[in-house]
Motif scaffolding. Structure first.
Motif, mmCIF file in Angstrom:
data_model
loop_
_atom_site.group_PDB
_atom_site.id
_atom_site.type_symbol
_atom_site.label_atom_id
_atom_site.label_comp_id
_atom_site.label_asym_id
_atom_site.label_seq_id
_atom_site.Cartn_x
_atom_site.Cartn_y
_atom_site.Cartn_z
ATOM 1 N N LEU A 263 0.816 -1.217 0.000
ATOM 2 C CA LEU A 263 0.000 0.000 0.000
ATOM 3 C C LEU A 263 0.848 1.265 0.000
ATOM 4 O O LEU A 263 0.314 2.368 -0.178
ATOM 5 C CB LEU A 263 -0.945 0.005 1.198
ATOM 6 C CG LEU A 263 -1.966 -1.143 1.260
ATOM 7 C CD1 LEU A 263 -2.834 -1.015 2.497
ATOM 8 C CD2 LEU A 263 -2.821 -1.165 0.002
ATOM 9 N N GLY A 264 2.144 1.132 0.209
ATOM 10 C CA GLY A 264 3.034 2.285 0.146
ATOM 11 C C GLY A 264 2.904 3.251 1.298
ATOM 12 O O GLY A 264 3.239 4.430 1.171
ATOM 13 N N GLY A 265 2.423 2.783 2.440
ATOM 14 C CA GLY A 265 2.269 3.654 3.598
ATOM 15 C C GLY A 265 3.390 3.462 4.603
ATOM 16 O O GLY A 265 4.377 2.786 4.339
ATOM 17 N N ARG A 266 3.222 4.040 5.785
ATOM 18 C CA ARG A 266 4.189 3.907 6.865
ATOM 19 C C ARG A 266 3.643 2.921 7.897
ATOM 20 O O ARG A 266 2.551 2.378 7.748
ATOM 21 C CB ARG A 266 4.453 5.272 7.501
ATOM 22 C CG ARG A 266 4.975 6.305 6.514
ATOM 23 C CD ARG A 266 5.123 7.663 7.174
ATOM 24 N NE ARG A 266 6.076 7.630 8.277
ATOM 25 C CZ ARG A 266 6.323 8.651 9.082
ATOM 26 N NH1 ARG A 266 5.677 9.792 8.918
ATOM 27 N NH2 ARG A 266 7.211 8.537 10.057
ATOM 28 N N ALA A 267 4.422 2.699 8.960
ATOM 29 C CA ALA A 267 3.991 1.770 9.999
ATOM 30 C C ALA A 267 2.657 2.204 10.610
ATOM 31 O O ALA A 267 1.861 1.369 11.047
ATOM 32 C CB ALA A 267 5.062 1.658 11.085
ATOM 33 N N GLU A 268 2.404 3.527 10.637
ATOM 34 C CA GLU A 268 1.148 4.025 11.191
ATOM 35 C C GLU A 268 -0.065 3.512 10.418
ATOM 36 O O GLU A 268 -1.127 3.292 10.995
ATOM 37 C CB GLU A 268 1.144 5.557 11.211
ATOM 38 C CG GLU A 268 2.053 6.184 12.255
ATOM 39 C CD GLU A 268 3.515 6.161 11.860
ATOM 40 O OE1 GLU A 268 4.350 6.513 12.706
ATOM 41 O OE2 GLU A 268 3.827 5.790 10.706
ATOM 42 N N LEU A 269 0.071 3.318 9.084
ATOM 43 C CA LEU A 269 -1.029 2.774 8.300
ATOM 44 C C LEU A 269 -1.311 1.337 8.714
ATOM 45 O O LEU A 269 -2.474 0.933 8.810
ATOM 46 C CB LEU A 269 -0.701 2.839 6.803
ATOM 47 C CG LEU A 269 -1.748 2.217 5.864
ATOM 48 C CD1 LEU A 269 -3.107 2.878 6.055
ATOM 49 C CD2 LEU A 269 -1.293 2.319 4.404
ATOM 50 N N GLY A 270 -0.263 0.576 8.985
ATOM 51 C CA GLY A 270 -0.455 -0.783 9.482
ATOM 52 C C GLY A 270 -1.175 -0.782 10.809
ATOM 53 O O GLY A 270 -2.031 -1.639 11.073
ATOM 54 N N SER A 271 -0.855 0.181 11.671
ATOM 55 C CA SER A 271 -1.536 0.303 12.956
ATOM 56 C C SER A 271 -3.016 0.605 12.749
ATOM 57 O O SER A 271 -3.879 0.079 13.474
ATOM 58 C CB SER A 271 -0.887 1.408 13.789
ATOM 59 O OG SER A 271 -1.534 1.568 15.025
ATOM 60 N N ILE A 272 -3.335 1.432 11.751
ATOM 61 C CA ILE A 272 -4.734 1.738 11.441
ATOM 62 C C ILE A 272 -5.469 0.479 10.975
ATOM 63 O O ILE A 272 -6.614 0.218 11.377
ATOM 64 C CB ILE A 272 -4.817 2.847 10.373
ATOM 65 C CG1 ILE A 272 -4.315 4.177 10.954
ATOM 66 C CG2 ILE A 272 -6.240 2.992 9.846
ATOM 67 C CD1 ILE A 272 -4.175 5.279 9.928
ATOM 68 N N LEU A 273 -4.808 -0.321 10.133
ATOM 69 C CA LEU A 273 -5.431 -1.561 9.665
ATOM 70 C C LEU A 273 -5.743 -2.490 10.826
ATOM 71 O O LEU A 273 -6.821 -3.086 10.895
ATOM 72 C CB LEU A 273 -4.503 -2.271 8.665
ATOM 73 C CG LEU A 273 -4.256 -1.582 7.328
ATOM 74 C CD1 LEU A 273 -3.363 -2.445 6.449
ATOM 75 C CD2 LEU A 273 -5.580 -1.300 6.620
ATOM 76 N N LEU A 274 -4.803 -2.634 11.746
ATOM 77 C CA LEU A 274 -5.026 -3.501 12.895
ATOM 78 C C LEU A 274 -6.152 -2.961 13.776
ATOM 79 O O LEU A 274 -6.928 -3.732 14.356
ATOM 80 C CB LEU A 274 -3.738 -3.650 13.702
ATOM 81 C CG LEU A 274 -2.601 -4.402 13.005
ATOM 82 C CD1 LEU A 274 -1.344 -4.387 13.857
ATOM 83 C CD2 LEU A 274 -3.020 -5.845 12.713
#
Length: 442
Positions: A263-274
């Motif tokens: 998705l080309g995001g940062r670790a914060e985007l992964g946190s949002i997904l979780l």
């Protein structure tokens, strides 16, 4: 025929849910962030991380059946005492898993392996009695659905806290985004979670009442295993749980990597997904009892799995489109949330049917082996995911992403769990007809 009085109060149901809340404050941290912590914060090689995850699960192969046999030998009254006694060790070693000791490269690997193995062993010894506790609190089919719905709400609440707070908390508590600062922040954050988890486990052991504790069983292990071997529905439950945790391990263990690489995001985007996953999962647990009333346990489970298969296909079609991805991801995690409590309901039915087939009390052994299956699934899946990263030449903190790495991360996040969901439909189709919740009358 007189109705069995519903003795499980709302307070007890909430207390029972606190067990999975406690588990997922620490065990959820290891599921969602341990691989990321090892590779991007502690600086361990990806290949070593894969072997650490797998080795810990091999060791657990001895812990889970041992604690299950101990419970069967001592009887159901030992369950609450075990939970209270292991609350502090659970929090302590869960915290130590995220303490970055300043050692040599080989010393770091040894420290990570040791702490994770010990934590996994303690988790076995507290989660197995917790799983068996639900069948000892009530014989009412609807109460069991409610208890496991509260359990899943506790699970999703723990995951929500971990998903929402972890990335910003380790930066804030550590005072920066550099590796030493993040190591310090992670250690403080893990300590806070560990203390909370310890208090919650103590609450579970004190409030939940074992109204129907099995008597101590004096059968040798061979007799218990023979009784389980003839329980077809128990075997199906183990296969279903193994495949279920393949999906959960890929979702929570690989979301950070998928967010960054595909998705080309940062670790914060992964946190949002979780965070989205836990919110939808919590909502699914709330909906689960209503679905069972209309479709039954097996029908609800099969419907949820069909939705998951479609959702994984949509995740692939979404490509790098974040809005499209989020819509499919929400659908996926809602279906997982609805279906998750049902695995434990099916297991309880299988154990009850086993009692009709044999005089041997196999509840502790059945739950312990089922717990072992979940952790073997997570260990094997973690090893596979770490291998996928290795094949894609993943480097923690690297700014550039190769096409090959995108393919391997997609394989781990989409295709592997899609296959596990499809296989679950096959095993559910093999569920013995007539295996339904035991009647609420006696």
């Amino acid at each position: 025929m007189s109705s069995i009085i519903t003795e499980v109060s709302l307070r007890e149901k909430i207390a029972y849910g606190c067990g999975d809340l406690s588990s997922n404050l620490m065990w959820g941290m290891t599921s969602s962030y341990l691989m990321f912590y090892y590779t991007d914060i502690y600086g361990l090689p990806v290949v070593a991380v894969g072997w650490i995850l797998l080795t810990a699960r091999i060791f657990d192969a001895f812990c889970d059946p041992a604690i299950g046999y101990f419970i069967d030998r001592r009887g159901g009254h030992v369950v609450s005492r075990l939970i209270r006694s292991l609350a502090i060790p659970f929090g302590l070693f869960g915290c130590l898993c995220f303490v970055a000791m300043p050692l040599s490269p080989q010393g770091k690997i040894a420290w990570a392996t040791l702490t994770y193995i010990v934590f996994g062993a303690i988790y076995s010894c507290i989660n197995t009695p917790y799983g068996a506790l639900g069948t000892m609190m009530t014989r009412s089919a609807q109460d069991r659905v409610d208890l496991n719905a509260f359990r899943m709400m506790g699970c999703q609440s723990g995951q929500f806290i971990v998903s929402l707070l972890t990335i910003p908390a380790i930066t804030w508590l550590g005072g920066g985004s550099g590796m030493p600062q993040r190591q310090h922040g992670m250690a403080i954050y893990a300590l806070v979670l560990a203390v909370t988890a310890t208090v919650l486990w103590r609450y579970v052991g004190r409030i939940c009442v074992t109204r129907y504790p099995p008597l101590p069983a004096r059968h040798p292990p061979a007799v218990l295993l023979r009784a389980l071997a003839w329980n077809r529905s128990w075997w199906i439950c183990n296969a279903l749980v193994f495949l279920q945790f393949v999906g959960l391990a890929t979702l929570y263990g690989f979301a950070l990597y998928y967010a960054r690489v595909v998705l080309g995001g940062r670790a914060e985007l992964g946190s949002i997904l979780l965070t989205v996953a836990t919110i939808m999962g919590f909502g699914g647990a709330l909906v689960c009892p209503h679905g069972v009333r209309h479709l039954g346990v097996v029908g609800t489970a099969m419907t949820c799995l069909c939705v998951q298969v479609m959702a994984y296909a949509l995740l692939f079609l979404a490509g790098g489109s974040t809005p499209f991805f989020l819509a499919a991801f929400s659908m996926l995690t809602l279906a997982q949330g609805i279906g998750s409590p049902l695995y434990y309901v099916l297991l309880a039915h299988a154990i009850d049917r086993g009692r009709l087939m044999s005089s041997a009390n196999t509840a502790g052994m059945a739950y312990s082996i089922n717990t072992l299956v979940t952790k073997v699934s997570m260990g094997v899946t973690g090893f596979l995911l770490a291998s996928f990263l290795s094949y894609g030449h993943y480097m923690g903190g690297a700014d550039t992403v190769s096409i090959g790495l995108k393919h391997w991360v997609t394989a781990g996040f989409v295709w592997l769990p899609l296959g596990s969901s499809a296989l679950q439909l096959v095993f559910l189709a093999l569920w013995p007809r007539g295996i339904t919740p035991l009647p609420e009358t006696a």
